[in-house]
Write a protein that holds these residues in place. Structure first.
Motif, PDB file in Angstrom:
ATOM      1  N   MET A   1      64.971  31.202  87.233  1.00 38.35           N
ATOM      2  CA  MET A   1      64.975  29.897  86.536  1.00 38.35           C
ATOM      3  C   MET A   1      64.871  30.090  85.027  1.00 38.35           C
ATOM      4  N   THR A   5      63.235  25.117  82.759  1.00 37.17           N
ATOM      5  CA  THR A   5      63.287  24.675  84.168  1.00 37.17           C
ATOM      6  C   THR A   5      62.024  25.125  84.885  1.00 37.17           C
ATOM      7  N   ARG A   6      61.613  26.370  84.572  1.00 31.61           N
ATOM      8  CA  ARG A   6      60.384  26.918  85.176  1.00 31.61           C
ATOM      9  C   ARG A   6      59.179  26.013  84.882  1.00 31.61           C
ATOM     10  N   LYS A   8      59.179  22.878  84.049  1.00 29.64           N
ATOM     11  CA  LYS A   8      59.326  21.600  84.757  1.00 29.64           C
ATOM     12  C   LYS A   8      58.980  21.772  86.235  1.00 29.64           C
ATOM     13  N   PHE A   9      59.496  22.853  86.824  1.00 30.16           N
ATOM     14  CA  PHE A   9      59.241  23.099  88.254  1.00 30.16           C
ATOM     15  C   PHE A   9      57.739  23.227  88.515  1.00 30.16           C
ATOM     16  N   GLN A  73      67.126  19.239  90.900  1.00 28.49           N
ATOM     17  CA  GLN A  73      67.040  19.497  89.457  1.00 28.49           C
ATOM     18  C   GLN A  73      66.683  20.945  89.121  1.00 28.49           C
ATOM     19  N   CYS A  74      65.840  21.569  89.939  1.00 25.47           N
ATOM     20  CA  CYS A  74      65.363  22.924  89.595  1.00 25.47           C
ATOM     21  C   CYS A  74      66.018  24.015  90.445  1.00 25.47           C
ATOM     22  N   PRO A  76      65.213  25.543  93.203  1.00 26.30           N
ATOM     23  CA  PRO A  76      64.257  26.646  93.424  1.00 26.30           C
ATOM     24  C   PRO A  76      64.746  27.619  94.493  1.00 26.30           C
TER      25      PRO A  76
END
Lengths: 236, 236
Positions: A1, A5-6, A8-9, A73-74, A76
């Motif tokens: 990520m 993004t990290r 946010k996740f 969105q992420c 994962p």
């Protein structure tokens, strides 16, 4: 990520974990009140549990929405994906626990003031405490990602099953002694079964914690000692 | 969605729908065989149903993996997102139907060759046919995205409930007449309850079809006429 993004996740997953804790607290309370209503023959309290089930459902919907957003969105992977999908599974289990508590409450209203033997009430209280303990331990193991604690919950389900069996047989015996008790005791049998199923949901939650940490569910057969099939009784 | 994402999404969703149809067929077959085993007192067939449950679970895992991939890779919105998440929900319902069929099969083995009154066996056969019809209609409405058909399934659940009530009371009466029947009839009560719950899962599937098409679940109270609480009996 990517780093943003990290970040946010991590924030989103933290929020999801908080929702699991809050929803878990509500499901525990619903279970506690449903069986308090049963032992006190308290129809008003049973009505409150039934009315509050929509709050459990609302948590479930919110968690589904959040999980889907996180996945979209992420995107994962690995442990991050397992943690996200597992939160969704855990909210399924908590929602089912809420449904089962509601079902017990409906039966409390049906039973009204009919006599239930004290030893069966005591057995139900004991089993409720045990199952509540299993849920709390499972949720604690989730909060701290403690695999050993999760495995202890999974093994603890055998004790719930043992109590389920003895209480089930005791209730059947009571039915056989006096057929007038059959109607009320049928409700009690379903309440006992509901508690046993709630115990299974606690085990599911514990298995999810194991899965998040290891990437696979425990492979040994889940310990089960349900003998409410009472084959021995039938053929003795 | 960008055109190439759109093409990928359409293909993935089509595959998901095919999996729903295949898994639905397997769940129907499990239900049919479980009750065939019950009416024929066929422990071998019951054992086959129990053994095949892992195939239902495998479908469930595959569909979850596929759905999560679609959400992460295509980031669907609106009706596309609803269709993806709903396939996941439907696979949950089908997995639960499989579990309930397995539970009935375990009870078949426990009951062995004990006597079950013919009228109750006939009632169970009738209820099984009705519930199977509900599942088939629900899956058809999913395949053709037919909202009217889905609403018909939802309303049809009242008939299942009515049969559930009459069969439940008949079984209780049989227990009261002769306490020797209590053990076997308790199994039968749980089998009837399982059928009623399978009917609820068919209704859930129908509600998902409505949700995909409209963006909301039907808002009127789900019609329910469960009187197995038999309050009237208790106080008469």
């Amino acid at each position: 990520m990517l780093p943003h993004t990290r970040a946010k996740f991590d924030k989103d997953l933290q929020r999801l974990s908080r929702l699991v804790a809050e929803m878990g607290g509500l499901a525990e309370q619903q279970l506690l009140h449903a069986f308090k209503a049963l032992s006190e023959r308290n129809a008003r309290l049973a009505g409150e549990v039934i009315g509050r089930d929509c709050a459990v459902d609302a948590f479930h919907s919110e968690m589904e929405k959040e999980s889907v957003n996180i996945i979209a969105q992420c995107q994962p992977l690995a442990v991050d994906l397992r943690a996200t999908v597992s939160a969704l599974h855990i909210s399924d289990d908590l929602e089912r626990i809420g449904d089962l508590a509601k079902n017990v409450s409906k039966r409390v209203i049906e039973i009204g003031l009919e006599v239930i033997p004290k030893s069966i009430i005591r057995g139900l209280e004991h089993m409720t405490k045990m199952v509540l303990g299993q849920i709390q331990e499972a949720l604690d193991s989730y909060a701290s990602r403690d695999i050993d604690q999760a495995l202890a919950v999974r093994n603890g389900d055998q004790k719930v099953d043992a109590l389920n069996n003895s209480l089930f047989h005791e209730t059947l015996k009571y039915m056989e002694i006096d057929p007038h008790h059959i109607a009320v005791c049928t409700h009690i049998l379903f309440c006992i079964k509901n508690l046993e199923r709630i115990g299974d949901h606690a085990t599911n939650i514990a298995e999810m914690v194991y899965y998040i940490g290891t990437g696979h569910v425990p492979t040994d057969e889940r310990p089960k000692t349900d003998t409410t099939g009472f084959r021995r009784r039938l053929h003795s």
